[in-house]
Design an enzyme around this catalytic site. Structure first.
Site, PDB file in Angstrom:
ATOM      1  N   GLU A 264       0.878  -1.176   0.000  1.00  0.00           N
ATOM      2  CA  GLU A 264       0.000   0.000   0.000  1.00  0.00           C
ATOM      3  C   GLU A 264       0.912   1.220   0.000  1.00  0.00           C
ATOM      4  O   GLU A 264       1.745   1.381   0.892  1.00  0.00           O
ATOM      5  CB  GLU A 264      -0.908   0.009   1.225  1.00  0.00           C
ATOM      6  CG  GLU A 264      -1.856   1.195   1.249  1.00  0.00           C
ATOM      7  CD  GLU A 264      -2.272   1.577   2.641  1.00  0.00           C
ATOM      8  OE1 GLU A 264      -2.315   2.791   2.932  1.00  0.00           O
ATOM      9  OE2 GLU A 264      -2.540   0.677   3.460  1.00  0.00           O
ATOM     10  N   CYS A 301      -3.064   7.682   5.139  1.00  0.00           N
ATOM     11  CA  CYS A 301      -2.994   7.348   3.713  1.00  0.00           C
ATOM     12  C   CYS A 301      -4.237   7.793   2.970  1.00  0.00           C
ATOM     13  O   CYS A 301      -4.237   7.872   1.739  1.00  0.00           O
ATOM     14  CB  CYS A 301      -2.784   5.855   3.529  1.00  0.00           C
ATOM     15  SG  CYS A 301      -3.910   4.835   4.489  1.00  0.00           S
TER      16      CYS A 301
END
Length: 528
Positions: A264, A301
């Protein structure tokens, strides 16, 4: 008590010569603990132990693995205030955040335990034999997911609990039947050691094989490279920068036996504000997004780093109100002085681009390692001509893109890299007029949000935390929720296998009572 050593299986070992410390960004000074980086021999021993543990752990029942995961959760709770205190000293994050993230981590572990007890996660599919079929008989085929092998997990900087030592990657890999070797993040090694001690105690209490878990200390380049290149490692989980994730991905692909890297990475999480939303609710959305951009000092994020709309008086008003609201918020501490330096460099780079207007920047004096939230605005044309403006600035930062019309807005969306999330803000039924916008946004993101903010990731089966590259290295998988277990398994088919020798999940009797696809019908019934 923090020992400053790596866990090689259940043993605390520190035979190396390289010593490191963690940093307290709030006090702007080193923490007192001294840590020893793992040697090449220690790395090899940890992976070898994991490989040996896999031989038995892969066949453990769901009930047995569930008791292990629940024991980890119990042991983390038992660490009490000491764990929270070390967390705050190494991250600069407040105690409330530490408590919330600890709760999420415990919840993740227990969710995977429940998944294991229920058992259907193996995706059992059975097509029984049809010997009388013409012109050719059909053989008996039975398929299910099996674990890959030892998994390396890289701890993340911004989630010392939930995406690190016993976080989602570790919990899901252990649930799948894969031993785990954690590369402890250098910014919170003390936190990692304490959590690792909880995992080791849980492993001992539940009689897990030696080597089912290890926690190694070392630099990303040296330790990380050695782990990914090790021939006994079968998969990698990573949360961090695009550069770091891509380097690991490339390294894994060059191995004699390439392995999957589930990374990720970067995301600026575009937000599309439609005309009626800015016209009727500009103040509401300005207040909400001022909070979202600065939440956790922008170190999520899913931070909304890009807001896109069609140029209008109402969009101008939203821009002004966002500037006012975000300027009222007091800056907070970032995770590390290096992250603060990178934030300043990234922000200053975008501010220096041509035809960029700074509409909000906190200009009062702030403490060291605190970040001054900043918002820029540019035209759609400028944004499309300058790729730098779409780069992620990790921290409390966002860019507002003012497009000339809907066509340019769609062009901006299509020009974006892959993202974790995309949001549409709408009022009334105007959303029905923007199907092309929705389609363009869906093609670039893993999660579509309607009238909300992207910050906040619900841990549940329906969550997709991933997206087209570079948001993640494989957009088919999620890093959050029980379905993240599918990263660490592969399907195997058994053809004409004796019933008694099949895994219990595939046997006729279905003693586990799991849901299976039998001859194209989902059922929990046994096969007569």
């Amino acid at each position: 008590m923090i020992e400053g050593k790596s866990y090689i299986g259940s043993q605390l070992i520190a035979e190396g010569d390289i010593k490191v410390k963690t940093f307290n960004p709030e006090l702007n000074e080193d923490n007192p603990w001294v840590f020893t980086e793992a040697t090449a021999l220690e790395i090899d021993k940890a992976v070898t132990l994991a490989d040996e543990a896999f031989a038995t752990y892969k066949d453990y029942s769901g009930e047995r693995k569930a008791s292990f995961l629940n024991a980890i959760a119990d042991e983390i709770v038992a660490l009490g205030d000491q764990l929270l205190e070390v967390y705050t000293k190494e991250s600069g994050l407040p105690r409330g955040r530490a408590e919330g993230e600890r709760g999420r981590t415990i919840g993740q572990l227990r969710a995977f335990a429940e998944m294991l007890l229920e058992g259907s996660w193996v995706d059992a599919v059975i097509d029984t034999a049809i010997p009388e079929r013409q012109p050719f008989p059909r053989v008996d085929l039975r398929k299910m997911n099996v674990p890959l092998g030892p998994v390396v997990v890289f701890g993340s900087s911004n989630f010392p609990f939930a995406f690190s030592t016993a976080g989602g990657d570790t919990a899901s890999a252990l649930a799948a039947g894969c031993p785990v070797i954690v590369k402890s993040h250098s910014m919170h090694v003390g936190t990692g050691e304490l959590v690792a001690s909880a995992v080791i105690r849980a492993a001992k209490k539940t009689n897990m094989p030696e080597g089912v878990f290890s926690n190694l200390i070392g630099s990303g380049r040296t330790l990380g490279t050695a782990l990914v290149a090790h021939p006994k490692v079968k998969a990698v989980g990573f949360t961090g920068s695009i550069a770091g994730g891509r380097a690991l991905f490339d390294l894994a692909a060059k191995r004699p036996e390439p392995i999957p890297v589930f990374a990720e990475m970067g995301s600026i999480n575009p937000v599309v504000i439609l005309p009626k939303a800015s016209e009727m609710n500009s103040k509401k959305w300005a207040t909400a997004y001022a909070g979202s951009i600065t939440m956790g000092t922008g170190q999520f994020c899913t931070n909304p780093g890009l807001i896109i709309g069609v140029k209008s008086d109402s969009l101008k008003r939203f821009t002004e109100e966002l500037s006012q609201e975000i300027s009222k918020i007091n800056p907070t501490c970032m995770l590390h002085h290096s992250i603060k330096n990178n934030f300043d460099k990234g922000r200053d780079l975008l501010m220096s681009q041509e035809n960029v207007e700074v509409i909000a920047k906190y200009n009062e004096d702030i403490n060291p390692n605190y970040a001054a939230q900043t918002v820029l605005t540019v035209s759609g044309k400028t944004f499309l001509e300058n790729k730098t403006l779409s780069e992620e600035v990790f921290g409390p930062f966002s860019v507002i893109v003012q497009c000339e019309n809907e066509d340019e807005l769609i062009t901006v969306i299509k020009a974006l890299d892959g993202q974790l999330t995309g949001t549409i803000l709408s009022e009334g039924d105007e959303i029905n007029e923007y199907s092309n916008v929705i389609s363009a946004l869906q093609n670039r993101v893993g999660r579509l949000i309607f009238n909300g903010v992207p910050t906040g990731v619900e841990v549940c089966p329906a969550m997709l935390h991933g997206g087209p590259y570079p948001a993640s290295s494989d957009s088919r998988f999620t890093a959050v929720g029980i379905n993240s277990v599918k990263r660490w398994v592969r399907p195997v088919s058994f053809q004409d296998w004796p019933n008694s020798l099949l895994p219990k999940e595939l046997q006729n009797e279905n003693q586990l009572g799991i849901s299976r696809m039998v001859n194209n019908t989902v059922t929990t019934l046994p096969i007569e």
